[in-house]
Scaffold this motif. Structure first.
Motif, mmCIF file in Angstrom:
data_model
loop_
_atom_site.group_PDB
_atom_site.id
_atom_site.type_symbol
_atom_site.label_atom_id
_atom_site.label_comp_id
_atom_site.label_asym_id
_atom_site.label_seq_id
_atom_site.Cartn_x
_atom_site.Cartn_y
_atom_site.Cartn_z
ATOM 1 N N SER A 202 12.995 -1.595 -14.899
ATOM 2 C CA SER A 202 13.248 -0.241 -14.393
ATOM 3 C C SER A 202 12.225 0.223 -13.360
ATOM 4 C CB SER A 202 13.311 0.754 -15.554
ATOM 5 O OG SER A 202 12.032 0.881 -16.150
ATOM 6 N N ARG A 203 11.220 -0.566 -13.052
ATOM 7 C CA ARG A 203 10.204 -0.167 -12.075
ATOM 8 C C ARG A 203 10.699 -0.262 -10.634
ATOM 9 N NH1 ARG A 203 7.834 3.193 -14.718
ATOM 10 N NH2 ARG A 203 9.799 2.879 -15.706
ATOM 11 N N THR A 204 11.818 -0.908 -10.422
ATOM 12 C CA THR A 204 12.323 -1.070 -9.067
ATOM 13 C C THR A 204 13.264 0.062 -8.686
ATOM 14 O OG1 THR A 204 13.397 -2.588 -7.536
ATOM 15 C CG2 THR A 204 14.219 -2.575 -9.784
ATOM 16 N N ARG A 205 13.110 0.566 -7.485
ATOM 17 C CA ARG A 205 13.999 1.622 -7.007
ATOM 18 C C ARG A 205 15.262 1.035 -6.383
ATOM 19 N NH1 ARG A 205 9.114 3.514 -4.268
ATOM 20 N NH2 ARG A 205 7.950 4.698 -5.788
ATOM 21 N N ASP A 206 15.133 -0.089 -5.666
ATOM 22 C CA ASP A 206 16.271 -0.647 -4.937
ATOM 23 C C ASP A 206 16.628 -2.076 -5.325
ATOM 24 O OD1 ASP A 206 16.667 1.660 -3.318
ATOM 25 O OD2 ASP A 206 15.035 1.025 -2.022
ATOM 26 N N ASP B 232 4.084 0.291 -12.420
ATOM 27 C CA ASP B 232 4.077 0.097 -10.979
ATOM 28 C C ASP B 232 5.489 0.196 -10.438
ATOM 29 O OD1 ASP B 232 1.353 -0.408 -11.069
ATOM 30 O OD2 ASP B 232 1.639 -2.561 -11.308
ATOM 31 N N GLU B 233 5.826 1.310 -9.808
ATOM 32 C CA GLU B 233 7.166 1.502 -9.273
ATOM 33 C C GLU B 233 7.141 1.253 -7.778
ATOM 34 O OE1 GLU B 233 9.519 5.452 -8.870
ATOM 35 O OE2 GLU B 233 9.921 4.669 -10.882
ATOM 36 N N ALA B 234 8.215 0.630 -7.254
ATOM 37 C CA ALA B 234 8.313 0.359 -5.824
ATOM 38 C C ALA B 234 9.778 0.208 -5.447
ATOM 39 C CB ALA B 234 7.545 -0.913 -5.476
ATOM 40 N N ASP B 235 10.058 0.289 -4.132
ATOM 41 C CA ASP B 235 11.426 0.085 -3.660
ATOM 42 C C ASP B 235 11.897 -1.320 -4.008
ATOM 43 O OD1 ASP B 235 11.313 2.626 -2.616
ATOM 44 O OD2 ASP B 235 11.063 1.996 -0.538
ATOM 45 N N ILE B 236 11.051 -2.301 -3.751
ATOM 46 C CA ILE B 236 11.359 -3.695 -4.055
ATOM 47 C C ILE B 236 10.260 -4.233 -4.955
ATOM 48 C CG2 ILE B 236 11.659 -6.026 -3.121
ATOM 49 C CD1 ILE B 236 12.583 -4.701 -0.496
ATOM 50 N N VAL B 237 10.663 -4.844 -6.063
ATOM 51 C CA VAL B 237 9.708 -5.458 -6.980
ATOM 52 C C VAL B 237 9.972 -6.958 -6.980
ATOM 53 C CG1 VAL B 237 8.979 -5.675 -9.393
ATOM 54 C CG2 VAL B 237 9.504 -3.412 -8.444
ATOM 55 N N ILE B 238 8.917 -7.717 -6.711
ATOM 56 C CA ILE B 238 8.988 -9.170 -6.838
ATOM 57 C C ILE B 238 8.247 -9.510 -8.119
ATOM 58 C CG2 ILE B 238 8.391 -11.407 -5.836
ATOM 59 C CD1 ILE B 238 8.472 -10.018 -3.068
ATOM 60 N N GLU C 43 0.823 -1.214 0.000
ATOM 61 C CA GLU C 43 0.000 0.000 0.000
ATOM 62 C C GLU C 43 0.857 1.263 0.000
ATOM 63 O OE1 GLU C 43 -3.584 0.444 0.032
ATOM 64 O OE2 GLU C 43 -3.239 -1.521 -0.844
ATOM 65 N N GLU C 44 2.018 1.216 0.656
ATOM 66 C CA GLU C 44 2.917 2.366 0.715
ATOM 67 C C GLU C 44 3.807 2.470 -0.531
ATOM 68 O OE1 GLU C 44 5.092 1.478 4.282
ATOM 69 O OE2 GLU C 44 3.538 2.308 5.581
ATOM 70 N N GLU C 45 3.591 1.567 -1.495
ATOM 71 C CA GLU C 45 4.387 1.486 -2.725
ATOM 72 C C GLU C 45 5.865 1.252 -2.439
ATOM 73 O OE1 GLU C 45 3.474 4.873 -5.176
ATOM 74 O OE2 GLU C 45 1.453 4.140 -5.566
ATOM 75 N N LYS C 46 6.129 0.516 -1.359
ATOM 76 C CA LYS C 46 7.487 0.099 -1.026
ATOM 77 C C LYS C 46 7.766 -1.272 -1.638
ATOM 78 C CE LYS C 46 8.410 3.452 1.949
ATOM 79 N NZ LYS C 46 9.323 4.498 1.597
#
Length: 153
Positions: free
Chosen positions: A68-72, A32-38, A17-20
């Motif tokens: 490229s959707r993952t931040r970390d 869909d961008e997030a810190d961690i993408v599975i 929900e926090e887009e983390k």
């Protein structure tokens, strides 16, 4: 799946929900961008992989957007290996197979592979055209991805 995560793993649900955290199959990550993408890449033995979204014409771009959707960090859950992928003919399909070959490597092999051309970027491609381009290259190198700059003619 979302209901199960909400009920059984409320902390994970909160991160979504926090887009983390984002959990998607590779073909619907778009936007869909997030810190961690599975990301899941799950096909059964009857799937004609050459007809999947990321292996068809334009699939290379879709794969690039997904990655490229993952931040970390990106975690890939897959049901196939690069050896499963046969008859990769189009450049998009070859890119998909090459990505799988990279995913099949051990972490040490991935690091060694990624460092092979690390110091040759400017020698091969000349100076980067912009700060943005340099930042992207540095991000990719830091995140263990092979960097191939495409020259526009």
């Amino acid at each position: 799946m979302e209901k199960e995560i909400l009920e059984q793993h409320p902390i994970i649900y909160k991160k979504i929900e926090e887009e983390k955290l984002s959990i998607r199959n590779i073909e619907n990550i778009q936007g869909d961008e997030a810190d961690i993408v599975i990301a899941s890449v799950i096909y059964d033995h009857t799937t004609n992989i050459s007809s999947t979204y990321v292996a068809r014409d334009g699939g290379k771009n879709a794969l690039n957007v997904a990655i490229s959707r993952t931040r970390d960090k990106m975690i890939v859950i897959k049901s196939i290996t690069s050896k499963t992928i046969k008859n990769a003919k189009s450049s998009d399909f070859v890119t998909f197979k090459n990505w799988f070959e990279f995913l099949d490597m051990s972490e040490a092999e991935q690091k060694a592979f990624s460092k092979q051309g690390e110091n040759k970027l400017e020698e091969i491609y000349g100076e980067s055209d912009s700060k943005f381009e340099r930042d992207v290259i540095e991000f990719l190198k830091a995140n263990l991805l092979t960097v191939n700059k495409v020259k526009n003619n």
